[in-house]
Design a protein around this motif. Structure first.
Motif, PDB file in Angstrom:
ATOM      1  N   GLU A 194     -30.103  -9.564 -65.074  1.00  0.00           N
ATOM      2  CA  GLU A 194     -28.878  -9.152 -65.765  1.00  0.00           C
ATOM      3  C   GLU A 194     -28.603  -7.672 -65.491  1.00  0.00           C
ATOM      4  OE1 GLU A 194     -27.650  -8.694 -70.368  1.00  0.00           O
ATOM      5  OE2 GLU A 194     -28.211 -10.743 -69.762  1.00  0.00           O
ATOM      6  N   THR A 195     -27.375  -7.376 -65.111  1.00  0.00           N
ATOM      7  CA  THR A 195     -27.013  -6.032 -64.673  1.00  0.00           C
ATOM      8  C   THR A 195     -25.684  -5.608 -65.285  1.00  0.00           C
ATOM      9  OG1 THR A 195     -28.119  -6.431 -62.546  1.00  0.00           O
ATOM     10  CG2 THR A 195     -26.561  -4.590 -62.644  1.00  0.00           C
ATOM     11  N   ASP A 196     -25.611  -4.370 -65.769  1.00  0.00           N
ATOM     12  CA  ASP A 196     -24.354  -3.819 -66.284  1.00  0.00           C
ATOM     13  C   ASP A 196     -23.564  -3.183 -65.150  1.00  0.00           C
ATOM     14  OD1 ASP A 196     -24.766  -4.570 -68.899  1.00  0.00           O
ATOM     15  OD2 ASP A 196     -25.582  -2.639 -69.531  1.00  0.00           O
ATOM     16  N   SER A 197     -22.282  -3.503 -65.085  1.00  0.00           N
ATOM     17  CA  SER A 197     -21.374  -2.913 -64.113  1.00  0.00           C
ATOM     18  C   SER A 197     -20.353  -2.081 -64.880  1.00  0.00           C
ATOM     19  CB  SER A 197     -20.677  -4.016 -63.311  1.00  0.00           C
ATOM     20  OG  SER A 197     -19.815  -3.474 -62.339  1.00  0.00           O
ATOM     21  N   VAL A 198     -20.438  -0.761 -64.727  1.00  0.00           N
ATOM     22  CA  VAL A 198     -19.649   0.170 -65.542  1.00  0.00           C
ATOM     23  C   VAL A 198     -18.460   0.677 -64.743  1.00  0.00           C
ATOM     24  CG1 VAL A 198     -19.708   2.292 -66.897  1.00  0.00           C
ATOM     25  CG2 VAL A 198     -21.764   0.861 -66.727  1.00  0.00           C
ATOM     26  N   ARG A 199     -17.260   0.466 -65.288  1.00  0.00           N
ATOM     27  CA  ARG A 199     -16.037   0.974 -64.684  1.00  0.00           C
ATOM     28  C   ARG A 199     -15.290   1.790 -65.706  1.00  0.00           C
ATOM     29  NH1 ARG A 199     -15.863  -4.636 -62.078  1.00  0.00           N
ATOM     30  NH2 ARG A 199     -16.745  -4.211 -60.024  1.00  0.00           N
ATOM     31  N   ARG A 200     -14.184   2.402 -65.294  1.00  0.00           N
ATOM     32  CA  ARG A 200     -13.467   3.315 -66.175  1.00  0.00           C
ATOM     33  C   ARG A 200     -12.994   2.658 -67.460  1.00  0.00           C
ATOM     34  NH1 ARG A 200     -12.841   8.075 -64.074  1.00  0.00           N
ATOM     35  NH2 ARG A 200     -12.942   8.306 -61.814  1.00  0.00           N
ATOM     36  N   ASP A 201     -12.526   1.416 -67.351  1.00  0.00           N
ATOM     37  CA  ASP A 201     -11.911   0.791 -68.514  1.00  0.00           C
ATOM     38  C   ASP A 201     -12.847  -0.111 -69.294  1.00  0.00           C
ATOM     39  OD1 ASP A 201     -12.016  -0.918 -66.354  1.00  0.00           O
ATOM     40  OD2 ASP A 201     -10.204  -2.009 -66.897  1.00  0.00           O
ATOM     41  N   LYS A 202     -13.964  -0.528 -68.684  1.00  0.00           N
ATOM     42  CA  LYS A 202     -14.847  -1.447 -69.396  1.00  0.00           C
ATOM     43  C   LYS A 202     -16.202  -1.555 -68.696  1.00  0.00           C
ATOM     44  CE  LYS A 202     -12.154  -4.969 -68.927  1.00  0.00           C
ATOM     45  NZ  LYS A 202     -11.602  -6.346 -69.035  1.00  0.00           N
ATOM     46  N   THR A 203     -17.142  -2.152 -69.413  1.00  0.00           N
ATOM     47  CA  THR A 203     -18.443  -2.502 -68.845  1.00  0.00           C
ATOM     48  C   THR A 203     -18.581  -4.015 -68.870  1.00  0.00           C
ATOM     49  OG1 THR A 203     -19.511  -0.448 -69.547  1.00  0.00           O
ATOM     50  CG2 THR A 203     -20.950  -2.322 -69.090  1.00  0.00           C
ATOM     51  N   THR A 204     -18.859  -4.599 -67.727  1.00  0.00           N
ATOM     52  CA  THR A 204     -19.100  -6.034 -67.653  1.00  0.00           C
ATOM     53  C   THR A 204     -20.562  -6.276 -67.273  1.00  0.00           C
ATOM     54  OG1 THR A 204     -18.382  -6.094 -65.340  1.00  0.00           O
ATOM     55  CG2 THR A 204     -16.717  -6.546 -67.027  1.00  0.00           C
ATOM     56  N   THR A 205     -21.016  -7.477 -67.531  1.00  0.00           N
ATOM     57  CA  THR A 205     -22.408  -7.830 -67.257  1.00  0.00           C
ATOM     58  C   THR A 205     -22.448  -9.025 -66.323  1.00  0.00           C
ATOM     59  OG1 THR A 205     -22.966  -7.086 -69.489  1.00  0.00           O
ATOM     60  CG2 THR A 205     -24.640  -8.303 -68.300  1.00  0.00           C
ATOM     61  N   LEU A 206     -23.192  -8.905 -65.238  1.00  0.00           N
ATOM     62  CA  LEU A 206     -23.314  -9.967 -64.258  1.00  0.00           C
ATOM     63  C   LEU A 206     -24.784 -10.199 -63.925  1.00  0.00           C
ATOM     64  CD1 LEU A 206     -22.634  -8.686 -60.641  1.00  0.00           C
ATOM     65  CD2 LEU A 206     -22.739  -7.121 -62.576  1.00  0.00           C
ATOM     66  N   TYR A 207     -25.032 -11.200 -63.111  1.00  0.00           N
ATOM     67  CA  TYR A 207     -26.381 -11.454 -62.613  1.00  0.00           C
ATOM     68  C   TYR A 207     -26.440 -11.153 -61.125  1.00  0.00           C
ATOM     69  CZ  TYR A 207     -27.499 -14.282 -66.797  1.00  0.00           C
ATOM     70  OH  TYR A 207     -27.723 -14.720 -68.073  1.00  0.00           O
ATOM     71  N   TYR A 208     -27.422 -10.359 -60.711  1.00  0.00           N
ATOM     72  CA  TYR A 208     -27.814 -10.324 -59.317  1.00  0.00           C
ATOM     73  C   TYR A 208     -29.059 -11.200 -59.172  1.00  0.00           C
ATOM     74  CZ  TYR A 208     -24.527  -6.638 -58.125  1.00  0.00           C
ATOM     75  OH  TYR A 208     -23.371  -5.937 -57.899  1.00  0.00           O
ATOM     76  N   ALA A 209     -29.299 -11.661 -57.961  1.00  0.00           N
ATOM     77  CA  ALA A 209     -30.379 -12.626 -57.750  1.00  0.00           C
ATOM     78  C   ALA A 209     -31.502 -12.035 -56.910  1.00  0.00           C
ATOM     79  CB  ALA A 209     -29.843 -13.878 -57.076  1.00  0.00           C
ATOM     80  N   ARG A 210     -32.726 -12.388 -57.276  1.00  0.00           N
ATOM     81  CA  ARG A 210     -33.897 -12.080 -56.466  1.00  0.00           C
ATOM     82  C   ARG A 210     -34.057 -13.169 -55.404  1.00  0.00           C
ATOM     83  NH1 ARG A 210     -38.530 -11.255 -60.981  1.00  0.00           N
ATOM     84  NH2 ARG A 210     -39.751 -10.651 -59.142  1.00  0.00           N
ATOM     85  N   TYR A 211     -34.583 -12.787 -54.261  1.00  0.00           N
ATOM     86  CA  TYR A 211     -34.768 -13.763 -53.187  1.00  0.00           C
ATOM     87  C   TYR A 211     -35.853 -14.770 -53.544  1.00  0.00           C
ATOM     88  CZ  TYR A 211     -36.289 -15.865 -48.833  1.00  0.00           C
ATOM     89  OH  TYR A 211     -36.646 -16.772 -47.868  1.00  0.00           O
ATOM     90  N   SER A 212     -35.624 -16.019 -53.165  1.00  0.00           N
ATOM     91  CA  SER A 212     -36.633 -17.069 -53.283  1.00  0.00           C
ATOM     92  C   SER A 212     -36.481 -18.032 -52.114  1.00  0.00           C
ATOM     93  CB  SER A 212     -36.475 -17.846 -54.595  1.00  0.00           C
ATOM     94  OG  SER A 212     -37.286 -19.016 -54.578  1.00  0.00           O
ATOM     95  N   PRO A 213     -37.578 -18.412 -51.473  1.00  0.00           N
ATOM     96  CA  PRO A 213     -37.489 -19.394 -50.383  1.00  0.00           C
ATOM     97  C   PRO A 213     -37.115 -20.783 -50.889  1.00  0.00           C
ATOM     98  CG  PRO A 213     -39.781 -18.900 -50.895  1.00  0.00           C
ATOM     99  CD  PRO A 213     -38.954 -17.931 -51.676  1.00  0.00           C
ATOM    100  N   MET A 214     -37.114 -20.973 -52.209  1.00  0.00           N
ATOM    101  CA  MET A 214     -36.750 -22.266 -52.781  1.00  0.00           C
ATOM    102  C   MET A 214     -35.233 -22.454 -52.864  1.00  0.00           C
ATOM    103  SD  MET A 214     -39.676 -23.514 -53.191  1.00  0.00           S
ATOM    104  CE  MET A 214     -39.213 -25.029 -54.046  1.00  0.00           C
ATOM    105  N   HIS A 215     -34.479 -21.384 -52.714  1.00  0.00           N
ATOM    106  CA  HIS A 215     -33.021 -21.497 -52.812  1.00  0.00           C
ATOM    107  C   HIS A 215     -32.464 -22.353 -51.677  1.00  0.00           C
ATOM    108  CE1 HIS A 215     -32.939 -17.363 -55.052  1.00  0.00           C
ATOM    109  NE2 HIS A 215     -33.284 -18.354 -55.838  1.00  0.00           N
ATOM    110  N   LYS A 216     -31.480 -23.182 -52.020  1.00  0.00           N
ATOM    111  CA  LYS A 216     -30.794 -24.012 -51.037  1.00  0.00           C
ATOM    112  C   LYS A 216     -29.331 -23.587 -50.968  1.00  0.00           C
ATOM    113  CE  LYS A 216     -33.834 -27.985 -51.814  1.00  0.00           C
ATOM    114  NZ  LYS A 216     -33.907 -29.411 -52.236  1.00  0.00           N
ATOM    115  N   TRP A 217     -28.931 -23.091 -49.802  1.00  0.00           N
ATOM    116  CA  TRP A 217     -27.601 -22.513 -49.624  1.00  0.00           C
ATOM    117  C   TRP A 217     -26.684 -23.456 -48.852  1.00  0.00           C
ATOM    118  CZ3 TRP A 217     -25.847 -17.875 -51.554  1.00  0.00           C
ATOM    119  CH2 TRP A 217     -26.811 -17.016 -52.110  1.00  0.00           C
ATOM    120  N   PHE A 218     -25.399 -23.477 -49.262  1.00  0.00           N
ATOM    121  CA  PHE A 218     -24.420 -24.373 -48.647  1.00  0.00           C
ATOM    122  C   PHE A 218     -23.098 -23.642 -48.436  1.00  0.00           C
ATOM    123  CE2 PHE A 218     -27.468 -26.990 -50.842  1.00  0.00           C
ATOM    124  CZ  PHE A 218     -27.696 -28.050 -49.975  1.00  0.00           C
TER     125      PHE A 218
END
Length: 290
Positions: free
Chosen positions: A203-227
């Motif tokens: 979980e990561t805070d993204s701070v901008r002039r008008d507001k702060t939003t919260t998003l997820y960045y992801a850690r790498y895993s070899p189990m991930h399946k990408w499409f």
């Protein structure tokens, strides 16, 4: 046999610092330069991934099973006039979601963006509050919205109905497609939500002039399946979840990233795309006035 490619994207690199200081990024260029404060405490690592074309595979027809799907959305293959986005394209996306999503009583579209691989912002400064500003493809594995950001948006935009909305099914959906031409560089890839673990998300805070939003960045895993949709065309819309409050679905989200495909020719056509973000509620509510 499905088409697969090798590509790369950036993942957040875990740091013990995050145990005592929440991950953050700040987009206040002038203020940062004057104060000398840090603009972020995030660190990254670039990893190779295998991305598979899911076009035509029936197991990916239901967005609830893996967190993503695709649908045909015709008539918007070359959007040059920004006014068409709000006047014609947004209503078409709304109709698509009402038609294709089960249990969709209210579709509230709250954001749209154009991304172009040729974008160049002087000094790297971007006015994120201006929806007409074109952005570069984002080569970072992420999910746009954490639950706390969704709750805040509901409370801000539906102050009289927020308590009722928060008691029912809530989904945050992204509709993404190229415009101008099929994707030859920087395709958008999605990660099967069933291949992810809670520990993969930071979980990561993204701070901008008008507001702060919260998003997820992801850690790498070899189990991930990408499409992805190989050479996705302007008539093919990629639909994926940021969030789903329903607990018994196969996947409540699918992280995503624009990926750097290996071996792309130097003369590949630039990528230009439009993405639309929406909240979907199971009951009918009056939409906020514009």
């Amino acid at each position: 046999m499905a088409k697969t490619v090798r590509a790369s994207t950036h993942f957040i690199k875990w740091s013990d610092l995050y145990e005592s200081e929440k991950p953050f990024q700040v987009f206040l260029d002038d203020d940062i330069n004057q104060s000398g404060a840090r603009s972020t405490n995030l660190t990254w690592e670039e990893n190779d991934i295998t991305v598979e074309d899911f076009r035509g595979d029936p197991q990916y027809n239901d967005i609830d099973k893996h967190g993503f799907t695709s649908r045909i959305l015709s008539g918007f293959g070359n959007i040059q006039d920004m006014s068409i986005i709000e006047k014609e394209y947004i209503p078409a996306v709304s109709q698509l979601l009402y038609k294709e999503l089960a249990d969709a009583g209210t579709v509230f579209i709250f954001d749209w963006r154009i991304r172009d691989s040729r974008t160049n912002h002087p000094n790297g400064r971007v006015n994120f509050a201006d929806q007409t500003v074109t952005l570069l493809p984002s080569n970072f594995a992420h999910i746009d919205m954490c639950p706390i950001s969704i709750i805040k948006r509901i409370q801000e935009n539906f102050p009289n109905d927020a308590s009722k909305i928060l008691q029912q099914r809530i989904r945050a959906i992204n509709v993404w497609k190229p415009i101008d031409n099929p994707v030859e560089q920087w395709p958008l890839a999605v990660c099967d939500g069933t291949s992810m673990a809670p520990a993969d998300l930071v979980e990561t805070d993204s701070v901008r002039r008008d507001k702060t939003t919260t998003l997820y960045y992801a850690r790498y895993s070899p189990m991930h399946k990408w499409f992805f949709l190989y050479r996705q065309t302007p008539e093919e819309a990629l639909l994926f979840k940021h969030f789903d409050s329903k607990s018994d679905v196969g996947a409540s989200f699918a992280m995503h990233s624009s990926v750097r495909e290996h071996g792309v020719p130097v003369d590949a056509l630039p990528r230009r795309s439009v993405e639309v973000r929406a909240l979907v509620f199971s009951e009918v509510f009056d939409l906020p006035e514009e």
